[in-house]
Design a protein around this motif. Structure first.
Motif, PDB file in Angstrom:
ATOM      1  N   MET A  82      61.295  18.809  44.982  1.00 19.90           N
ATOM      2  CA  MET A  82      60.507  20.042  44.816  1.00 19.90           C
ATOM      3  C   MET A  82      59.177  19.935  45.567  1.00 19.90           C
ATOM      4  O   MET A  82      58.683  18.836  45.811  1.00 19.90           O
ATOM      5  CB  MET A  82      60.216  20.301  43.331  1.00 19.90           C
ATOM      6  N   ASN A  83      58.611  21.101  45.878  1.00 21.99           N
ATOM      7  CA  ASN A  83      57.289  21.147  46.510  1.00 21.99           C
ATOM      8  C   ASN A  83      56.232  21.296  45.413  1.00 21.99           C
ATOM      9  O   ASN A  83      56.078  22.372  44.824  1.00 21.99           O
ATOM     10  CB  ASN A  83      57.233  22.343  47.475  1.00 21.99           C
ATOM     11  N   TYR A  84      55.507  20.203  45.137  1.00 21.41           N
ATOM     12  CA  TYR A  84      54.509  20.210  44.054  1.00 21.41           C
ATOM     13  C   TYR A  84      53.123  20.629  44.536  1.00 21.41           C
ATOM     14  O   TYR A  84      52.155  20.533  43.788  1.00 21.41           O
ATOM     15  CB  TYR A  84      54.455  18.823  43.390  1.00 21.41           C
ATOM     16  N   ASP A  85      53.048  21.066  45.773  1.00 17.93           N
ATOM     17  CA  ASP A  85      51.746  21.458  46.325  1.00 17.93           C
ATOM     18  C   ASP A  85      51.690  22.933  46.684  1.00 17.93           C
ATOM     19  O   ASP A  85      50.771  23.369  47.363  1.00 17.93           O
ATOM     20  CB  ASP A  85      51.423  20.558  47.526  1.00 17.93           C
ATOM     21  N   HIS A  86      52.701  23.670  46.203  1.00 15.15           N
ATOM     22  CA  HIS A  86      52.708  25.126  46.377  1.00 15.15           C
ATOM     23  C   HIS A  86      52.305  25.761  45.038  1.00 15.15           C
ATOM     24  O   HIS A  86      52.701  25.257  43.968  1.00 15.15           O
ATOM     25  CB  HIS A  86      54.109  25.605  46.782  1.00 15.15           C
ATOM     26  N   PRO A  87      51.547  26.856  45.073  1.00 13.57           N
ATOM     27  CA  PRO A  87      51.143  27.493  43.799  1.00 13.57           C
ATOM     28  C   PRO A  87      52.319  27.830  42.882  1.00 13.57           C
ATOM     29  O   PRO A  87      52.172  27.823  41.658  1.00 13.57           O
ATOM     30  CB  PRO A  87      50.416  28.766  44.255  1.00 13.57           C
ATOM     31  N   HIS A  88      53.503  28.079  43.447  1.00 12.76           N
ATOM     32  CA  HIS A  88      54.660  28.437  42.609  1.00 12.76           C
ATOM     33  C   HIS A  88      55.085  27.315  41.663  1.00 12.76           C
ATOM     34  O   HIS A  88      55.848  27.547  40.725  1.00 12.76           O
ATOM     35  CB  HIS A  88      55.867  28.800  43.489  1.00 12.76           C
ATOM     36  N   ALA A  89      54.607  26.097  41.925  1.00 11.65           N
ATOM     37  CA  ALA A  89      55.011  24.956  41.081  1.00 11.65           C
ATOM     38  C   ALA A  89      54.346  25.010  39.699  1.00 11.65           C
ATOM     39  O   ALA A  89      54.722  24.243  38.802  1.00 11.65           O
ATOM     40  CB  ALA A  89      54.658  23.650  41.790  1.00 11.65           C
ATOM     41  N   PHE A  90      53.381  25.917  39.541  1.00 14.60           N
ATOM     42  CA  PHE A  90      52.589  25.932  38.290  1.00 14.60           C
ATOM     43  C   PHE A  90      52.947  27.104  37.386  1.00 14.60           C
ATOM     44  O   PHE A  90      53.338  28.180  37.851  1.00 14.60           O
ATOM     45  CB  PHE A  90      51.092  26.008  38.608  1.00 14.60           C
ATOM     46  N   ASP A  91      52.734  26.890  36.092  1.00 10.75           N
ATOM     47  CA  ASP A  91      52.919  27.937  35.084  1.00 10.75           C
ATOM     48  C   ASP A  91      51.552  28.627  34.890  1.00 10.75           C
ATOM     49  O   ASP A  91      50.779  28.282  33.997  1.00 10.75           O
ATOM     50  CB  ASP A  91      53.403  27.286  33.778  1.00 10.75           C
ATOM     51  N   TRP A  92      51.297  29.608  35.757  1.00  9.64           N
ATOM     52  CA  TRP A  92      49.977  30.252  35.772  1.00  9.64           C
ATOM     53  C   TRP A  92      49.738  31.070  34.516  1.00  9.64           C
ATOM     54  O   TRP A  92      48.599  31.166  34.024  1.00  9.64           O
ATOM     55  CB  TRP A  92      49.844  31.152  37.006  1.00  9.64           C
TER      56      TRP A  92
END
Ligand SMILES: Nc1ncnc2c1ncn2[C@@H]1O[C@H](COP(=O)(O)OP(=O)(O)O)[C@@H](O)[C@H]1O
Ligand SMILES: O=c1ccn([C@@H]2O[C@H](COP(=O)(O)O)[C@@H](O)[C@H]2O)c(=O)[nH]1
Length: 232
Positions: A82-92
């Motif tokens: 997974m890409n852990y440095d894209h904003p989509h990786a977070f539960d905003w």
């Protein structure tokens, strides 16, 4: 007391007192500080030094990495890619909801994250409301809704080579990675996402800390926090 609490929204928003429904006491809206910067820039170190100096009694820390999405439905093989440095990786949504709760003096159950397993851990941590709340993470200044809750926005600015060397050492020692793994992740996602998303968020900062956790900068932030605590 109830009548007094209902009148509170007419007071100034800057030092807006709110009613703690458990104790009936009047509390001040917390002062929220965002600390952003690239991976390995020294965000956690700045946060730790400032909190140690200001004292833990009136401060709370929200670590943004704890809001990486829960990926327990994926296999380990899928998670490592997974890409852990894209904003989509977070539960905003959860992050905004919990920061807003703290802003309203409501305690939260902060999730925790396991970097070795690349997913949310089972444990949660209770974070109590505090006079000063620090949100620390690579995307601390990325989201407008979060930025709008902050009274002080800090960007920790450290040269890429220094950040990479620190990350290499830390990820091997503390996050269960190999040298090859750290290098390939850095080239594939960490570096390009930093340039695309993290570095541009610097323009939202009120204060930019050159050279990471430098002592004069840490002393200034600590002094600000201590003065806020004393006047609260
Ligand atoms: N000013 C500094 N001098 C030397 N090492 C540092 C300094 N700041 C941070 N480090 C080290 O670099 C690594 C990454 O720092 P950290 O604060 O975790 O960065 P971030 O939270 O931005 O990823 C850690 O091992 C930390 O001890
Ligand atoms: O499962 C994961 C989750 C995150 N990462 C990396 O962590 C850094 C952010 O943490 P810092 O403490 O700011 O370095 C981010 O760059 C991700 O790449 C990970 O590797 N795996």
């Amino acid at each position: 007391m109830l009548a007094f609490c209902l009148m509170l929204p007419t007071l100034s928003d800057i030092m807006r007192p709110v009613c703690n429904h458990l104790t009936g006491s009047i509390m001040t809206t917390p002062f929220i500080i965002g600390i952003a910067g690239g991976s390995g820039s020294g965000k956690s170190t700045v946060t730790r030094k400032v909190i140690e100096a200001a004292g833990t009694e009136h401060t709370a820390v929200i670590i943004q990495d704890n809001y990486y999405r829960d990926q327990s439905d994926l296999t380990f093989e899928q998670r490592i890619h997974m890409n852990y440095d894209h904003p989509h990786a977070f539960d905003w949504a959860l992050m905004a909801e919990q920061l807003d709760d703290l802003r309203n003096n409501v305690p939260i159950q902060m999730p925790t994250y396991n970097y070795t397993e690349h997913t949310r851990a089972k444990e949660t941590v209770v974070v109590a409301p505090a006079t000063v709340i620090v949100l620390e993470g690579i995307f601390a200044l990325y989201d407008k809704a979060l930025r709008d809750m902050m009274s002080l926005k800090i960007y920790v600015d450290t040269d890429p080579d220094v950040r990479f060397i620190r990350r290499l050492t830390r990820d091997i020692q503390e996050r269960g990675r190999s040298m090859d793994n750290v290098i390939s992740q850095y080239k594939a996602t960490v570096r390009p996402m930093h340039n695309q998303f993290v570095e541009p968020s610097k323009r939202f900062a009120d204060v930019i800390l050159p050279h990471g956790a430098n002592d004069p900068a840490v002393d200034m932030i600590t002094a600000k926090i201590i003065s806020l605590i004393q006047s609260s």
